[in-house]
Motif scaffolding. Sequence first.
Motif, PDB file in Angstrom:
ATOM      1  N   ASP A   1       0.838  -1.206   0.000  1.00 33.87           N
ATOM      2  CA  ASP A   1       0.000   0.000   0.000  1.00 33.87           C
ATOM      3  C   ASP A   1       0.873   1.255   0.000  1.00 33.87           C
ATOM      4  O   ASP A   1       0.538   2.253  -0.637  1.00 33.87           O
ATOM      5  CB  ASP A   1      -0.923   0.012   1.231  1.00 33.87           C
ATOM      6  CG  ASP A   1      -2.041  -1.015   1.119  1.00 33.87           C
ATOM      7  OD1 ASP A   1      -2.090  -1.742   0.104  1.00 33.87           O
ATOM      8  OD2 ASP A   1      -2.861  -1.100   2.052  1.00 33.87           O
ATOM      9  N   VAL A   2       1.995   1.191   0.708  1.00 33.94           N
ATOM     10  CA  VAL A   2       2.906   2.344   0.770  1.00 33.94           C
ATOM     11  C   VAL A   2       3.407   2.686  -0.631  1.00 33.94           C
ATOM     12  O   VAL A   2       3.421   3.849  -1.053  1.00 33.94           O
ATOM     13  CB  VAL A   2       4.107   2.041   1.706  1.00 33.94           C
ATOM     14  CG1 VAL A   2       5.165   3.139   1.610  1.00 33.94           C
ATOM     15  CG2 VAL A   2       3.626   1.911   3.149  1.00 33.94           C
ATOM     16  N   GLY A   3       3.799   1.662  -1.389  1.00 39.37           N
ATOM     17  CA  GLY A   3       4.289   1.877  -2.752  1.00 39.37           C
ATOM     18  C   GLY A   3       3.218   2.423  -3.680  1.00 39.37           C
ATOM     19  O   GLY A   3       3.481   3.299  -4.508  1.00 39.37           O
ATOM     20  N   VAL A   4       2.004   1.900  -3.533  1.00 39.91           N
ATOM     21  CA  VAL A   4       0.887   2.377  -4.359  1.00 39.91           C
ATOM     22  C   VAL A   4       0.571   3.834  -4.026  1.00 39.91           C
ATOM     23  O   VAL A   4       0.381   4.661  -4.919  1.00 39.91           O
ATOM     24  CB  VAL A   4      -0.366   1.491  -4.158  1.00 39.91           C
ATOM     25  CG1 VAL A   4      -1.580   2.099  -4.866  1.00 39.91           C
ATOM     26  CG2 VAL A   4      -0.102   0.079  -4.697  1.00 39.91           C
ATOM     27  N   ASN A   5       0.520   4.165  -2.729  1.00 42.14           N
ATOM     28  CA  ASN A   5       0.216   5.544  -2.325  1.00 42.14           C
ATOM     29  C   ASN A   5       1.237   6.539  -2.875  1.00 42.14           C
ATOM     30  O   ASN A   5       0.887   7.652  -3.277  1.00 42.14           O
ATOM     31  CB  ASN A   5       0.174   5.653  -0.792  1.00 42.14           C
ATOM     32  CG  ASN A   5      -1.053   4.970  -0.206  1.00 42.14           C
ATOM     33  OD1 ASN A   5      -2.043   4.759  -0.891  1.00 42.14           O
ATOM     34  ND2 ASN A   5      -0.985   4.613   1.065  1.00 42.14           N
ATOM     35  N   LYS A   6       2.509   6.126  -2.898  1.00 46.78           N
ATOM     36  CA  LYS A   6       3.554   7.012  -3.447  1.00 46.78           C
ATOM     37  C   LYS A   6       3.255   7.360  -4.901  1.00 46.78           C
ATOM     38  O   LYS A   6       3.425   8.497  -5.338  1.00 46.78           O
ATOM     39  CB  LYS A   6       4.912   6.300  -3.368  1.00 46.78           C
ATOM     40  CG  LYS A   6       5.732   6.685  -2.165  1.00 46.78           C
ATOM     41  CD  LYS A   6       7.116   6.053  -2.257  1.00 46.78           C
ATOM     42  CE  LYS A   6       7.822   6.192  -0.909  1.00 46.78           C
ATOM     43  NZ  LYS A   6       8.998   5.332  -0.808  1.00 46.78           N
ATOM     44  N   ALA A   7       2.825   6.338  -5.659  1.00 45.82           N
ATOM     45  CA  ALA A   7       2.531   6.557  -7.080  1.00 45.82           C
ATOM     46  C   ALA A   7       1.256   7.368  -7.276  1.00 45.82           C
ATOM     47  O   ALA A   7       1.214   8.300  -8.083  1.00 45.82           O
ATOM     48  CB  ALA A   7       2.426   5.213  -7.798  1.00 45.82           C
ATOM     49  N   THR A   8       0.208   7.027  -6.533  1.00 46.98           N
ATOM     50  CA  THR A   8      -1.076   7.709  -6.757  1.00 46.98           C
ATOM     51  C   THR A   8      -1.051   9.155  -6.248  1.00 46.98           C
ATOM     52  O   THR A   8      -1.818   9.977  -6.723  1.00 46.98           O
ATOM     53  CB  THR A   8      -2.253   6.948  -6.103  1.00 46.98           C
ATOM     54  OG1 THR A   8      -2.013   6.784  -4.700  1.00 46.98           O
ATOM     55  CG2 THR A   8      -2.458   5.595  -6.754  1.00 46.98           C
ATOM     56  N   ARG A   9      -0.154   9.465  -5.309  1.00 49.51           N
ATOM     57  CA  ARG A   9      -0.034  10.868  -4.866  1.00 49.51           C
ATOM     58  C   ARG A   9       0.419  11.778  -6.004  1.00 49.51           C
ATOM     59  O   ARG A   9       0.116  12.962  -6.019  1.00 49.51           O
ATOM     60  CB  ARG A   9       0.977  10.969  -3.709  1.00 49.51           C
ATOM     61  CG  ARG A   9       0.384  10.663  -2.356  1.00 49.51           C
ATOM     62  CD  ARG A   9       1.423  10.741  -1.256  1.00 49.51           C
ATOM     63  NE  ARG A   9       1.059   9.859  -0.152  1.00 49.51           N
ATOM     64  CZ  ARG A   9       1.938   9.236   0.619  1.00 49.51           C
ATOM     65  NH1 ARG A   9       3.234   9.393   0.420  1.00 49.51           N
ATOM     66  NH2 ARG A   9       1.521   8.456   1.590  1.00 49.51           N
ATOM     67  N   LYS A  10       1.147  11.196  -6.959  1.00 48.99           N
ATOM     68  CA  LYS A  10       1.569  11.967  -8.141  1.00 48.99           C
ATOM     69  C   LYS A  10       0.535  11.865  -9.259  1.00 48.99           C
ATOM     70  O   LYS A  10       0.306  12.807  -9.997  1.00 48.99           O
ATOM     71  CB  LYS A  10       2.928  11.454  -8.634  1.00 48.99           C
ATOM     72  CG  LYS A  10       4.058  11.767  -7.662  1.00 48.99           C
ATOM     73  CD  LYS A  10       5.368  11.157  -8.120  1.00 48.99           C
ATOM     74  CE  LYS A  10       6.472  11.452  -7.110  1.00 48.99           C
ATOM     75  NZ  LYS A  10       7.664  10.643  -7.332  1.00 48.99           N
ATOM     76  N   LEU A  11      -0.066  10.675  -9.372  1.00 49.88           N
ATOM     77  CA  LEU A  11      -1.018  10.434 -10.471  1.00 49.88           C
ATOM     78  C   LEU A  11      -2.340  11.172 -10.274  1.00 49.88           C
ATOM     79  O   LEU A  11      -2.828  11.850 -11.196  1.00 49.88           O
ATOM     80  CB  LEU A  11      -1.279   8.925 -10.588  1.00 49.88           C
ATOM     81  CG  LEU A  11      -2.404   8.497 -11.537  1.00 49.88           C
ATOM     82  CD1 LEU A  11      -2.069   8.863 -12.984  1.00 49.88           C
ATOM     83  CD2 LEU A  11      -2.678   6.993 -11.407  1.00 49.88           C
ATOM     84  N   TYR A  12      -2.940  11.047  -9.092  1.00 46.49           N
ATOM     85  CA  TYR A  12      -4.314  11.541  -8.913  1.00 46.49           C
ATOM     86  C   TYR A  12      -4.478  13.056  -9.040  1.00 46.49           C
ATOM     87  O   TYR A  12      -5.514  13.511  -9.544  1.00 46.49           O
ATOM     88  CB  TYR A  12      -4.898  11.046  -7.586  1.00 46.49           C
ATOM     89  CG  TYR A  12      -5.233   9.563  -7.589  1.00 46.49           C
ATOM     90  CD1 TYR A  12      -5.401   8.851  -8.777  1.00 46.49           C
ATOM     91  CD2 TYR A  12      -5.396   8.863  -6.390  1.00 46.49           C
ATOM     92  CE1 TYR A  12      -5.711   7.507  -8.784  1.00 46.49           C
ATOM     93  CE2 TYR A  12      -5.715   7.507  -6.387  1.00 46.49           C
ATOM     94  CZ  TYR A  12      -5.862   6.832  -7.585  1.00 46.49           C
ATOM     95  OH  TYR A  12      -6.171   5.504  -7.583  1.00 46.49           O
TER      96      TYR A  12
END
Length: 210
Positions: free
Chosen positions: A44-55
């Motif tokens: 989840d930590v890795g996904v959140n890092k990516a979606t913080r830039k994507l969303y």
Amino acid sequence: MNQQKRVEILTRLRANNPNPTTELEYSTPFELLIAVILSAQATDVGVNKATRKLYPVANTAEKIYNLGLEGLKSYIKTIGLYNSKAENVIKTCKILMDNYNGEVPESREALEALPGVGRKTANVVLNTAFGWPTIAVDTHIYRVSNRTKLAVGKNVNEVEQKLLKVVPTEFKVDVHHWLILHGRYICVARKPRCGACLIEDLCEFKDKSE
């Protein structure tokens, strides 16, 4: 394990964390759906890092679809299996745009028909976005359920069916979050932190550690 003990375990987990939720960051059912698709075999930590830039750039089916495959990959390339996940996300966005006005359908059948969405992902979305009493069994829940003897099963589907049968209605909406968090931080895979566990005296695991 007898039912009285199960109820006591769930009562303690609820008292410790009355309003549990996913550690994935999201603000809409669509953001949650995409995050869960991306989280397969990833943290989840890795996904959140990516979606913080994507969303902030693209957080709707149309906007992500318009990024295109390579555009989306540039945001999620730090996540494992990103190539196949990007393809699934783009295809899912197209289906949501064509069939559901870009919205996430509140239907198990419709969700499971989306690319990259299996039963577990559908359960997470139905539970977390829409409040359904579904139980998504991942590796943490599978381990905790079998180790404690809360719900014993040979595979994730058996554990899910057993949990649905033995967990009283009042706990069903939240139980999947409690068990994931318990497995992630206390009842960890290699050496469970039994000394820090609030249900240690109720757990039927034979090889407890300090």
